[in-house]
Write a protein that holds these residues in place. Sequence first.
Motif, PDB file in Angstrom:
ATOM      1  N   HIS A   1      28.519  -0.197 -14.461  1.00  0.00           N
ATOM      2  CA  HIS A   1      28.116  -0.431 -15.865  1.00  0.00           C
ATOM      3  C   HIS A   1      29.472  -0.036 -16.986  1.00  0.00           C
ATOM      4  O   HIS A   1      29.634  -1.049 -17.716  1.00  0.00           O
ATOM      5  N   PHE A   2      29.989   1.039 -16.578  1.00  0.00           N
ATOM      6  CA  PHE A   2      31.230   1.280 -17.303  1.00  0.00           C
ATOM      7  C   PHE A   2      32.165   0.301 -17.313  1.00  0.00           C
ATOM      8  O   PHE A   2      33.021  -0.011 -18.311  1.00  0.00           O
TER       9      PHE A   2
ATOM     10  N   ASP B   1      31.974  -2.748 -16.095  1.00  0.00           N
ATOM     11  CA  ASP B   1      31.688  -4.348 -16.777  1.00  0.00           C
ATOM     12  C   ASP B   1      31.926  -3.994 -18.383  1.00  0.00           C
ATOM     13  O   ASP B   1      32.564  -5.170 -18.608  1.00  0.00           O
ATOM     14  N   THR B   2      31.595  -3.085 -19.104  1.00  0.00           N
ATOM     15  CA  THR B   2      31.496  -2.944 -20.511  1.00  0.00           C
ATOM     16  C   THR B   2      33.078  -2.927 -20.905  1.00  0.00           C
ATOM     17  O   THR B   2      33.177  -3.717 -21.812  1.00  0.00           O
ATOM     18  N   LEU B   3      33.671  -2.064 -20.177  1.00  0.00           N
ATOM     19  CA  LEU B   3      34.973  -1.788 -20.705  1.00  0.00           C
ATOM     20  C   LEU B   3      35.892  -2.927 -20.421  1.00  0.00           C
ATOM     21  O   LEU B   3      36.805  -3.152 -21.188  1.00  0.00           O
TER      22      LEU B   3
ATOM     23  N   LEU C   1      20.409   8.060 -11.685  1.00  0.00           N
ATOM     24  CA  LEU C   1      21.469   7.177 -11.813  1.00  0.00           C
ATOM     25  C   LEU C   1      22.589   7.440 -10.756  1.00  0.00           C
ATOM     26  O   LEU C   1      23.085   8.477 -10.941  1.00  0.00           O
TER      27      LEU C   1
ATOM     28  N   ALA D   1      35.628   7.554 -22.441  1.00  0.00           N
ATOM     29  CA  ALA D   1      34.197   7.319 -22.253  1.00  0.00           C
ATOM     30  C   ALA D   1      33.755   7.810 -20.713  1.00  0.00           C
ATOM     31  O   ALA D   1      32.889   8.330 -20.562  1.00  0.00           O
TER      32      ALA D   1
ATOM     33  N   GLY E   1      33.431  11.570 -20.775  1.00  0.00           N
ATOM     34  CA  GLY E   1      32.262  12.412 -21.325  1.00  0.00           C
ATOM     35  C   GLY E   1      31.292  12.491 -20.142  1.00  0.00           C
ATOM     36  O   GLY E   1      30.179  13.068 -20.312  1.00  0.00           O
TER      37      GLY E   1
ATOM     38  N   ALA F   1      26.304   3.261  -9.727  1.00  0.00           N
ATOM     39  CA  ALA F   1      25.683   2.333 -10.997  1.00  0.00           C
ATOM     40  C   ALA F   1      26.438   2.470 -12.316  1.00  0.00           C
ATOM     41  O   ALA F   1      26.723   1.714 -12.952  1.00  0.00           O
ATOM     42  N   ILE F   2      26.710   4.010 -12.532  1.00  0.00           N
ATOM     43  CA  ILE F   2      27.352   4.361 -13.833  1.00  0.00           C
ATOM     44  C   ILE F   2      28.721   3.686 -13.694  1.00  0.00           C
ATOM     45  O   ILE F   2      29.101   2.891 -14.681  1.00  0.00           O
TER      46      ILE F   2
ATOM     47  N   TRP G   1      26.684  14.812 -19.356  1.00  0.00           N
ATOM     48  CA  TRP G   1      25.526  14.172 -19.213  1.00  0.00           C
ATOM     49  C   TRP G   1      24.983  13.654 -17.760  1.00  0.00           C
ATOM     50  O   TRP G   1      23.795  13.718 -17.835  1.00  0.00           O
TER      51      TRP G   1
END
Lengths: 190, 190
Positions: A177-178, A180-182, A169, A155, A158, A173-174, A162
């Motif tokens: 977010h990453f 938190d989700t992971l 962003l 993840a 990658g 911030a990325i 992009w």
Amino acid sequence: METRREQIYSTAGSLFSRRGYAATSVRDIARELDLQGGSLYAHIASKEDVLWAIVADAADRFFAAARPLAASDAPAAARLRGMIHAHIGVVTGQIERATVFLQEWRFLSPPRREAIAARRDEYEGLFRATIAAGIAAGEFAPTDPKLAATLVLSALNGIPGWYRPDGGLSAEAIADHFADTLINGLARRV
Amino acid sequence: METRREQIYSTAGSLFSRRGYAATSVRDIARELDLQGGSLYAHIASKEDVLWAIVADAADRFFAAARPLAASDAPAAARLRGMIHAHIGVVTGQIERATVFLQEWRFLSPPRREAIAARRDEYEGLFRATIAAGIAAGEFAPTDPKLAATLVLSALNGIPGWYRPDGGLSAEAIADHFADTLINGLARRV
């Protein structure tokens, strides 16, 4: 000020990341620097040496950023969060060189390629060990730490595909977010 | 039986994925097929046409696999789980062509590159919409659906870098693990 050698690595990193290592010649690198191909060889021995320098330096940066966090006494989730931030910091801080490290390293000749494969595995091992420690401590749900570390790093890796430094962003911030989700994805449900 | 054209695409897909598009010549493709470079041009118009055929076909496969699942009436988490399985099925089913689709598409000339960029964005849109629907339904925690879709697809698209068809781990097992972790990561905590 950048030394001539640093200029060469930056220029080569940019060309390798855009066109690919195999499709870039020493002459292409020299042309970008307004040098004759021949005079470039006063600074570097071969195109592969430039690739090696970029890849080995990037590996050092990833280790320097993540290893102290992996070794800290914090809970596993906090360590993993720090490591995700650190990794994304290295990727976004030198995006072209990170791209070369992630994609072009396989064009190294066998002994160097094996050395980098071993360092990549050692680096992934920091993530595997942190996830395994989180499972052992009951912070994370039981899972395969190897597959989970691969998911997390895929993840993150990658991002060069992009991320735009001038996009809306920030790298922070990325990373938030990453992470938190992971970490939510690995967390044990109570 | 594979047609000659299919053989060309398979061989080119293998070479493009291993060496990169830019470093592979039509002559290289012909040599692998025991053909003269010239006689290959009876079947294809240019190297870029081969890249285009591989990339456009791969895009079709991803859409054919994921679109019906995205459009179903199931809860968002179940839809996303199916889409993750479908995507991994396409990646692991034709790993070399998937690699070309994921990495080499940027070597297409501008109009085709833009067409593929638009299709990739449309495809990512299926994931964005499913995640947004899950947030709206209260299945997923509030998050940025665009960033979350990017995270999910980056994790899946890293698979060609490490998956081995003859390794110990089936595509199904990987898909189950990845779907569990990613959907858990998006889930709303109750």
